[in-house]
Design a protein around this motif. Structure first.
Motif, PDB file in Angstrom:
ATOM      1  N   GLN A 119      26.197  47.623  44.494  1.00 11.28           N
ATOM      2  CA  GLN A 119      24.941  48.344  44.696  1.00 11.28           C
ATOM      3  C   GLN A 119      24.722  49.373  43.593  1.00 11.28           C
ATOM      4  O   GLN A 119      23.603  49.673  43.219  1.00 11.28           O
ATOM      5  N   LYS A 120      25.828  49.909  43.061  1.00  8.91           N
ATOM      6  CA  LYS A 120      25.706  50.898  41.980  1.00  8.91           C
ATOM      7  C   LYS A 120      25.532  50.231  40.628  1.00  8.91           C
ATOM      8  O   LYS A 120      24.773  50.666  39.795  1.00  8.91           O
ATOM      9  N   ARG A 121      26.286  49.170  40.400  1.00 10.26           N
ATOM     10  CA  ARG A 121      26.295  48.534  39.065  1.00 10.26           C
ATOM     11  C   ARG A 121      26.266  47.042  39.232  1.00 10.26           C
ATOM     12  O   ARG A 121      27.280  46.377  39.147  1.00 10.26           O
ATOM     13  N   ASN A 122      25.108  46.517  39.495  1.00 13.81           N
ATOM     14  CA  ASN A 122      25.030  45.092  39.768  1.00 13.81           C
ATOM     15  C   ASN A 122      24.880  44.287  38.488  1.00 13.81           C
ATOM     16  O   ASN A 122      23.801  44.170  37.930  1.00 13.81           O
ATOM     17  N   ARG A 123      25.996  43.724  38.023  1.00 13.90           N
ATOM     18  CA  ARG A 123      25.939  42.863  36.845  1.00 13.90           C
ATOM     19  C   ARG A 123      26.047  41.397  37.259  1.00 13.90           C
ATOM     20  O   ARG A 123      26.130  40.518  36.422  1.00 13.90           O
ATOM     21  N   GLY A 124      26.147  41.141  38.586  1.00 17.57           N
ATOM     22  CA  GLY A 124      26.212  39.756  39.050  1.00 17.57           C
ATOM     23  C   GLY A 124      27.618  39.185  39.045  1.00 17.57           C
ATOM     24  O   GLY A 124      27.807  37.990  39.273  1.00 17.57           O
ATOM     25  N   TYR A 125      28.633  40.024  38.802  1.00 18.99           N
ATOM     26  CA  TYR A 125      30.024  39.569  38.830  1.00 18.99           C
ATOM     27  C   TYR A 125      30.924  40.793  38.751  1.00 18.99           C
ATOM     28  O   TYR A 125      30.465  41.891  38.403  1.00 18.99           O
ATOM     29  N   VAL A 126      32.204  40.587  39.097  1.00 23.35           N
ATOM     30  CA  VAL A 126      33.207  41.617  38.803  1.00 23.35           C
ATOM     31  C   VAL A 126      34.409  40.928  38.166  1.00 23.35           C
ATOM     32  O   VAL A 126      34.709  39.776  38.470  1.00 23.35           O
ATOM     33  N   ILE A 127      35.062  41.641  37.275  1.00 25.08           N
ATOM     34  CA  ILE A 127      36.298  41.143  36.668  1.00 25.08           C
ATOM     35  C   ILE A 127      37.462  41.739  37.467  1.00 25.08           C
ATOM     36  O   ILE A 127      37.462  42.946  37.749  1.00 25.08           O
ATOM     37  N   VAL A 128      38.417  40.895  37.831  1.00 28.17           N
ATOM     38  CA  VAL A 128      39.514  41.344  38.689  1.00 28.17           C
ATOM     39  C   VAL A 128      40.794  41.467  37.855  1.00 28.17           C
ATOM     40  O   VAL A 128      41.114  40.564  37.068  1.00 28.17           O
ATOM     41  N   PHE A 129      41.488  42.586  38.013  1.00 24.66           N
ATOM     42  CA  PHE A 129      42.760  42.751  37.285  1.00 24.66           C
ATOM     43  C   PHE A 129      43.872  43.120  38.262  1.00 24.66           C
ATOM     44  O   PHE A 129      43.609  43.601  39.364  1.00 24.66           O
ATOM     45  N   SER A 130      45.129  42.880  37.865  1.00 24.33           N
ATOM     46  CA  SER A 130      46.230  43.219  38.768  1.00 24.33           C
ATOM     47  C   SER A 130      46.835  44.546  38.314  1.00 24.33           C
ATOM     48  O   SER A 130      46.573  45.013  37.198  1.00 24.33           O
ATOM     49  N   GLY A 131      47.634  45.152  39.187  1.00 22.14           N
ATOM     50  CA  GLY A 131      48.221  46.451  38.855  1.00 22.14           C
ATOM     51  C   GLY A 131      47.240  47.566  39.152  1.00 22.14           C
ATOM     52  O   GLY A 131      46.181  47.347  39.762  1.00 22.14           O
ATOM     53  N   THR A 132      47.570  48.757  38.681  1.00 19.82           N
ATOM     54  CA  THR A 132      46.722  49.906  39.027  1.00 19.82           C
ATOM     55  C   THR A 132      45.768  50.276  37.899  1.00 19.82           C
ATOM     56  O   THR A 132      44.795  50.961  38.100  1.00 19.82           O
ATOM     57  N   LYS A 133      46.043  49.830  36.671  1.00 19.77           N
ATOM     58  CA  LYS A 133      45.196  50.203  35.547  1.00 19.77           C
ATOM     59  C   LYS A 133      44.842  48.966  34.729  1.00 19.77           C
ATOM     60  O   LYS A 133      45.648  48.039  34.626  1.00 19.77           O
ATOM     61  N   PHE A 134      43.656  48.980  34.172  1.00 22.72           N
ATOM     62  CA  PHE A 134      43.213  47.820  33.394  1.00 22.72           C
ATOM     63  C   PHE A 134      43.645  47.995  31.932  1.00 22.72           C
ATOM     64  O   PHE A 134      43.282  48.972  31.285  1.00 22.72           O
ATOM     65  N   TYR A 135      44.443  47.048  31.450  1.00 23.31           N
ATOM     66  CA  TYR A 135      44.873  47.122  30.041  1.00 23.31           C
ATOM     67  C   TYR A 135      44.328  45.954  29.231  1.00 23.31           C
ATOM     68  O   TYR A 135      44.856  45.622  28.187  1.00 23.31           O
ATOM     69  N   GLY A 136      43.345  45.271  29.752  1.00 17.71           N
ATOM     70  CA  GLY A 136      42.758  44.174  28.975  1.00 17.71           C
ATOM     71  C   GLY A 136      43.053  42.814  29.569  1.00 17.71           C
ATOM     72  O   GLY A 136      42.313  41.874  29.360  1.00 17.71           O
ATOM     73  N   SER A 137      44.176  42.707  30.312  1.00 15.44           N
ATOM     74  CA  SER A 137      44.417  41.381  30.895  1.00 15.44           C
ATOM     75  C   SER A 137      43.806  41.349  32.300  1.00 15.44           C
ATOM     76  O   SER A 137      43.777  42.364  32.997  1.00 15.44           O
ATOM     77  N   PHE A 138      43.312  40.199  32.683  1.00 17.58           N
ATOM     78  CA  PHE A 138      42.628  40.088  33.963  1.00 17.58           C
ATOM     79  C   PHE A 138      43.126  38.846  34.687  1.00 17.58           C
ATOM     80  O   PHE A 138      43.710  37.950  34.059  1.00 17.58           O
ATOM     81  N   VAL A 139      42.914  38.840  36.011  1.00 16.85           N
ATOM     82  CA  VAL A 139      43.457  37.713  36.779  1.00 16.85           C
ATOM     83  C   VAL A 139      42.367  36.821  37.357  1.00 16.85           C
ATOM     84  O   VAL A 139      42.653  35.739  37.857  1.00 16.85           O
ATOM     85  N   GLY A 140      41.117  37.255  37.285  1.00 17.35           N
ATOM     86  CA  GLY A 140      40.057  36.404  37.833  1.00 17.35           C
ATOM     87  C   GLY A 140      38.685  37.027  37.682  1.00 17.35           C
ATOM     88  O   GLY A 140      38.528  38.141  37.167  1.00 17.35           O
TER      89      GLY A 140
END
Ligand code: XMP
Length: 483
Positions: A119-140
């Motif tokens: 609702q705040k930032r609707n780009r039509g998708y989200v990038i999912v990452f593992s762990g607590t911080k995003f370092y560039g690698s993503f899982v889905g």
């Protein structure tokens, strides 16, 4: 006493442009290029028209339409700095060449939380990452199609498309090729990764379709729509400036009725030398050579010309001050013609019909700013109202009594208003539907005028264009009754 009268002033209706010999075969001809510079340091735009920073004219909806059709909208400042920055963000967030700041969520984020993020930032998708911080690698990656049918308490990782099933492109892939991959695979988003497999951005088919559907759009250097915003000259405006810059604003407009006041020099000095902002700043309004030199010498990146020609402006009636607009533009252009590095001129106010745009250019302007004419449109802020069986919308001067009350309510003025003398009025103007029709007419009218003058560019139009002053009878020659 001889210097009491300093000359005669010409308004738009006092002049017509002389036709000249021309080699331009059609208005749509490739030979014609009406691109123009609005401010030093800004990419050129293809339609020299700006929508005014009035609260009945420009918020994000108008600014988006202006930019898509080749012009530029200036968001008014009669709202809190947060609200204004948000309006800017809405324009900047609509289109991009590549999404370099995609919405990111941790794998254990619940679908309910993802929906509220959307609702705040609707780009039509989200990038999912593992762990607590995003370092560039993503899982889905997950799109509303994945998560809208699942329980709100499920983690997003349950419904996302996992990385091994995601098609990606590398960051050296040209946009066209990435679009081909999306089309071939019937997907609308494609993550862009670097050599090490880290996410650098996301291409979307929607962004690309804007770029092909609106080839004339005013894009910044990163493929986002351009937008300007107005600021005041008080010290609290500095916070506003930084918020607007953080939101990605392309140009700031110092919004004061009399640009020749000492505040202009103080604010320009503060912005350029103390705050060291890089965003171009337009200053005004002025209407004389003296005013133009003042704005130029204080380091503005563009000058806004117009004292009193506005439709809802009452400065001429209340204060007796003003210069008719053709004369004002010509005086300022005379100053810029002598500079090695002139700054662009925006002719602000008094535009009533498309033919006024080429007249402003011939007088020496690089673009025009339009207020009231755009106020009654679908894209302007405010609701339609029914008056005597006619649909109308409100247009009001920013120095009108009602606008003053609004400004006071957000702490935008230090005067208490007890003895406030308005220099603007508020009236209802007929509802005209979408502003896009008018923008087509401005573009068509300007191109036609350039072909009459034999001018291929705005610079040639300024150089080759000449005026004839019309008499009262001359002005109405084509409107005489048939007998
Ligand atoms: P138009 O003619 O396009 O002009 O409506 C728009 C410009 O008018 C100026 N403006 C005002 N001038 N009192 C003034 O003296 C006001 O209340 C007022 N409101 C707007 C402003 O420069 C705008 O861009």
């Amino acid at each position: 006493m001889a210097d009491k009268i300093t000359g005669q002033g010409l308004a738009y209706s006092d002049v017509l442009i002389r036709p000249r010999l021309s080699d331009i075969r059609s208005r749509r001809s490739e030979q014609l290029n009406p691109s123009t510079l609005v401010a030093r340091g800004l990419p050129t735009i293809k339609l020299p028209v700006l929508s005014a920073n009035m609260d009945t004219v420009t918020e994000h909806r108008m600014a988006i339409t202006m930019a898509l059709y080749g012009g530029l909208g200036i968001i008014h400042r009669f709202m809190t700095p947060e609200e204004q920055a948000n309006e800017v963000k809405k324009v900047k967030d609509l289109v991009r060449m590549i999404e370099d700041d995609p919405p990111l969520v941790r794998a254990d984020t619940t679908i309910g939380e993802v929906i509220s993020l959307q609702q705040k930032r609707n780009r039509g998708y989200v990038i999912v990452f593992s762990g607590t911080k995003f370092y560039g690698s993503f899982v889905g990656i997950a799109t509303p199609r994945d998560f809208l049918t699942a329980p709100l308490t499920s983690p997003i990782s349950k419904v996302m498309t996992p990385k091994n099933k995601i098609i990606t492109v590398t960051n050296d892939t040209p946009t066209q090729k990435a679009v081909g991959v999306m089309r071939a695979n019937r997907i609308q988003k494609i993550p862009v990764i670097d050599q090490k497999g880290r996410l650098v951005g996301v291409y979307t088919l929607k962004d690309f379709s804007y770029q092909t559907q609106y080839p004339q759009a005013s894009f910044d250097r990163n493929g986002r729509l351009m937008v300007g915003a107005a600021i005041g000259v008080q010290s609290q405006d500095i916070d506003r400036v930084h918020m607007l810059i953080d939101a990605g604003v392309d140009m700031l407009v110092l919004d004061i009725a009399h640009g020749g006041l000492i505040y202009t020099s103080e604010m320009l000095n503060r912005l350029k030398n103390k705050e060291k902002i890089k965003t171009p700043v337009i200053a005004g309004n002025i209407a004389t050579a003296e005013g133009a030199r003042y704005i130029y010498d204080n380091g503005a990146d563009g000058v806004k010309v117009g004292v009193g020609p506005g439709y809802v402006c009452e400065t001429r009636n209340v204060a007796g001050i003003g210069i008719p607009q053709i004369t004002a533009i010509m005086e300022v252009a005379g100053v810029m013609a002598k500079k090695r590095h002139p700054i662009p001129i925006i002719a602000d106010g008094g535009i009533r019909e498309p033919g006024d745009l080429p007249k402003a250019i011939v007088a020496g302007a690089n673009s025009v700013m339009v207020g009231s004419l755009f106020a009654g449109t679908r894209e302007s802020p405010g609701e339609q109202m029914l008056e005597n069986g006619m649909l109308k919308k409100l247009v009001r001067g920013m120095a009108s009594a009602s606008a003053f009350q609004k400004r006071k309510s957000i702490g935008g003025t230090t005067t208490n208003g007890e003895h406030y003398t308005p220099e603007g009025r508020a009236i209802a103007t007929p509802y005209k539907g979408s502003v896009t029709k008018m923008l087509y007419d401005f573009d068509g009218g300007l191109r036609s005028s350039m072909s009459y003058v034999g001018a291929h560019t705005i610079a040639e139009m300024q150089k080759r264009g000449q005026f004839i002053i019309v008499t009262g009878a001359g002005a109405t020659e084509n409107k005489r009754d048939l007998k």
